[in-house]
Scaffold this motif. Structure first.
Motif, PDB file in Angstrom:
ATOM      1  N   LEU A 587      47.494  57.437  40.509  1.00 18.82           N
ATOM      2  CA  LEU A 587      47.983  57.530  38.831  1.00 18.82           C
ATOM      3  C   LEU A 587      46.899  57.659  38.216  1.00 18.82           C
ATOM      4  CD1 LEU A 587      50.907  54.934  38.861  1.00 18.82           C
ATOM      5  CD2 LEU A 587      50.870  57.239  39.326  1.00 18.82           C
ATOM      6  N   MET A 588      46.291  58.871  38.091  1.00 17.06           N
ATOM      7  CA  MET A 588      45.132  59.141  37.230  1.00 17.06           C
ATOM      8  C   MET A 588      45.223  60.537  36.380  1.00 17.06           C
ATOM      9  SD  MET A 588      41.112  59.053  38.416  1.00 17.06           S
ATOM     10  CE  MET A 588      39.874  59.095  37.261  1.00 17.06           C
ATOM     11  N   TRP A 589      45.843  60.247  35.086  1.00 14.73           N
ATOM     12  CA  TRP A 589      46.379  61.461  34.360  1.00 14.73           C
ATOM     13  C   TRP A 589      45.126  62.654  33.970  1.00 14.73           C
ATOM     14  CZ3 TRP A 589      43.955  62.498  29.701  1.00 14.73           C
ATOM     15  CH2 TRP A 589      43.404  61.565  29.148  1.00 14.73           C
ATOM     16  N   SER A 590      43.918  62.024  33.883  1.00 15.97           N
ATOM     17  CA  SER A 590      42.686  62.774  33.400  1.00 15.97           C
ATOM     18  C   SER A 590      42.676  63.811  34.461  1.00 15.97           C
ATOM     19  CB  SER A 590      41.482  62.147  33.112  1.00 15.97           C
ATOM     20  OG  SER A 590      41.106  61.101  34.546  1.00 15.97           O
TER      21      SER A 590
END
Length: 642
Positions: A587-590
């Motif tokens: 989970l790493m939106w960037s």
């Protein structure tokens, strides 16, 4: 008559006779005694005069050269001793029991003195200063200093001159015969030039001219790094000057001689020992051993056979002494003295090994300088004696050449002090050549450092700097000595006069140096001042070059570190962001919801902020430099516009 500084009994006979006079060689060690009439004139070897030309010259020696203006050379007036024998009766015959007891007591005293000579270490510290050639102890201590010397005797005046070359034996005969050594009326100056140091020559010379014992001690104890000096004695002026001479490049470095021991190999505070270990003489003597020093018999005072037999006792090693004294004498005083002497010898050998190793490490691009002492004696009757350790006369050959020419200042003045000045000027001129060679070396090293500094060049500069310091230590006293000869000659001669003696009242003080020689010594003093200032300059340049090399290396290292620091500062934000975006999270939106554009949107502003912050000092210096350049250009424009 007993010897000087010796003990005598109630009848005035010496209790410490000479070791050469203590019985003949045919007597046993326990039964040897001294005849109470050993010093009787009737028992001495008769002297018969004969022409010197009857003896063929030694091979390799030049024939005596006589000036065309001289009627008779020096060697033609020499006399020789005949090969006569002098047999003495047994020392014990005709002696009363009391005389035999006294002779035995004197023999025990002599044996005790022999063991004292063998004592080592601190036993020699505090010994009586000076060397008295008339003592048997001096003969025992210095008798092994033997060398084939080259001797030249020059008699000259303003109109005539005479030259003679001699061997050791010829010179000893000349000194022993008053008729042969007497100077002609026309002789104003006699120069005795000796190349090499040999005990028999120095002994004959000192007895003839009554050289001071302290001056003789300086001759046999001088090291190559000792200070040059001038000593005033009642009968003569003594000078000890260190000569600096260029050697061949392929020879062993001459600076090693500056660390060499004295002729006797001992410390200055110690009583002297023989220069070298004698050869093993424990074998039976052959027929040649009966040949004597002056043609005397095997039992005479001058017999070499007697000297060899005497040295057999003095040079016993530890095993021989234990075998001679028995198995129960291991704790005897003589054995302990020999053990102490062996320890001192071993320590001296280790020290010599360290010095040789150090000199081997220093070999390379050096200036080969030979440092050796020269001894000068100046007498008031016009006699000048020069002694140089090298067994040849090549060093003083320029002075001899000048004396053969009638129009030179030495010949026209006929002044013995001018001859001393000429020898000092010769020494200083050789030192000037050394200085010129060091100047070439300094220029060579400076060029190498400015082109490309290397540690090899720094090593050579370090060794050269040490040599310069050593030469300054040995050359600076020469300047002080020359100044003393010019300024304090009369004062020091006045101090020699005993003012407490009424007979010396009103005595006119006359110095050893003439007024003309003092004027010429001023030029020698100027040369010495140039030499010392050059040494200081060369030493300073060498130190500056060494410092420049290390400063340049440090500067280059700083530049390298500065470049690495700038690269680190530039890529520090990028490295930080790369590490952040490179993390493997689910989970790493960037990363999952953006492209690489987000990375540069963050990295570029961060680099714009961080790089000026860390390079702010450099930016200020750049701005300051630009400001100064602009100010300079404006000032130049204003100057040319007026």
């Amino acid at each position: 008559m007993p010897r000087e500084n010796s003990f005598t009994d109630s009848e005035g006979r010496s209790l410490t006779p000479d070791m050469e006079e203590q019985g003949d060689g045919r007597e046993s060690l326990e039964g040897m005694a001294v005849s109470p009439t050993y010093n009787s004139p009737a028992q001495r070897t008769p002297h018969v005069r004969m022409n010197a030309s009857s003896e063929p010259p030694r091979s390799g020696r030049p024939n005596p050269v006589t000036s065309p203006t001289s009627r008779q050379s020096i060697r033609s007036r020499m006399t020789h001793h005949t090969n006569a024998t002098n047999q003495r009766p047994s020392a014990w015959s005709g002696m009363t029991p009391l005389e035999k007891f006294r002779a035995a007591a004197r023999r025990v005293i002599a044996l005790h003195r022999s063991t004292t000579l063998l004592s080592g270490g601190g036993g020699r510290i505090g010994a009586e200063p000076g060397v008295n050639p008339r003592r048997a102890s001096a003969e025992a201590l210095y008798g092994h200093i033997r060398e084939d010397c080259e001797i030249e005797v020059v008699d000259y005046s303003s109109v005539r001159s005479s030259f003679g070359h001699m061997t050791n034996r010829e010179f000893i005969n000349l000194m022993g015969d008053p008729g042969a050594s007497q100077r002609d009326p026309w002789v104003k100056v006699r120069w005795i030039n000796i190349g090499g140091i040999s005990w028999d020559v120095i002994k004959a010379l000192s007895i003839k001219y009554d050289l001071h014992p302290l001056a003789l001690e300086d001759i046999f104890h001088t090291r190559s790094q000792n200070r040059s000096k001038a000593d005033y004695y009642p009968k003569h002026l003594f000078l000890r000057v260190l000569c600096h001479q260029l050697g061949e490049p392929d020879e062993l470095d001459g600076l090693s001689s500056s660390q060499s021991p004295t002729l006797t190999g001992e410390l200055r505070s110690a009583s002297p020992l023989p220069m070298e270990e004698p050869e093993d003489e424990s074998e039976d003597f052959n027929e040649k051993d009966d040949v004597t020093l002056h043609g005397s018999g095997p039992n005479s005072r001058q017999s070499t056979t007697r000297k060899k037999k005497r040295m057999l006792f003095l040079n016993k090693n530890e095993k021989d002494l234990e075998a001679m004294m028995g198995p129960d004498s291991s704790g005897s005083r003589l054995t302990k003295l020999m053990k102490a002497e062996g320890a001192v010898t071993q320590a001296r050998q280790k020290q010599e090994e360290h010095e040789i190793s150090l000199e081997a490490l220093k070999r390379g691009d050096r200036v080969n300088v030979k440092v050796s002492p020269m001894f000068l004696f100046l007498f008031r009757d016009g006699t000048v004696i020069s002694i140089h350790p090298t067994p040849n006369l090549s060093f003083t050959a320029p002075i001899s050449k000048r004396l053969r020419q009638r129009d030179t200042g030495l010949r026209t003045s006929a002044d013995p002090s001018m001859l001393v000045h000429a020898l000092l000027d010769l020494i200083v001129d050789n030192a000037l050549e050394v200085i010129d060679e060091y100047h070439k070396k300094i220029n060579k090293f400076e060029r190498a450092i400015l082109l490309k500094p290397q540690m090899k060049t720094v090593r050579s500069l370090h060794i050269l700097s040490g040599d310069l310091i050593l030469h300054k230590r040995t050359l600076e006293p020469i300047k002080t000595m020359i100044y003393g000869l010019r300024r304090y000659d009369l004062d020091r001669c006045a101090a020699l006069i005993d003012t407490s003696n009424p007979e010396n009242e009103g005595v006119k003080v006359v110095g050893f140096m003439s007024h003309k020689s003092k004027i010429y010594l001023a030029d020698v003093f100027d040369h010495m001042d140039y030499i010392l200032t050059s040494l200081d300059m060369f030493a300073g340049i060498a130190e500056n070059l060494i410092g420049y090399t290390f400063n340049l290396a440090s500067y280059e290292m700083n530049e390298v570190m500065r470049r690495l620091t700038l690269a680190t500062i530039i890529f520090l934000p990028l490295t930080l962001l790369t590490g952040y975006f490179g993390m493997n999270f689910n989970l790493m939106w960037s990363v999952q919801q953006n492209s690489d554009l987000l990375f540069w949107e963050i990295a570029i502003p961060l680099m714009v902020l961080i790089i000026p912050l860390f390079t702010l000092p450099d930016i200020k210096r750049a701005i300051h430099y630009v400001h100064k350049r602009m100010t300079t250009k404006k000032a130049i424009k204003v100057l040319f516009s007026q």
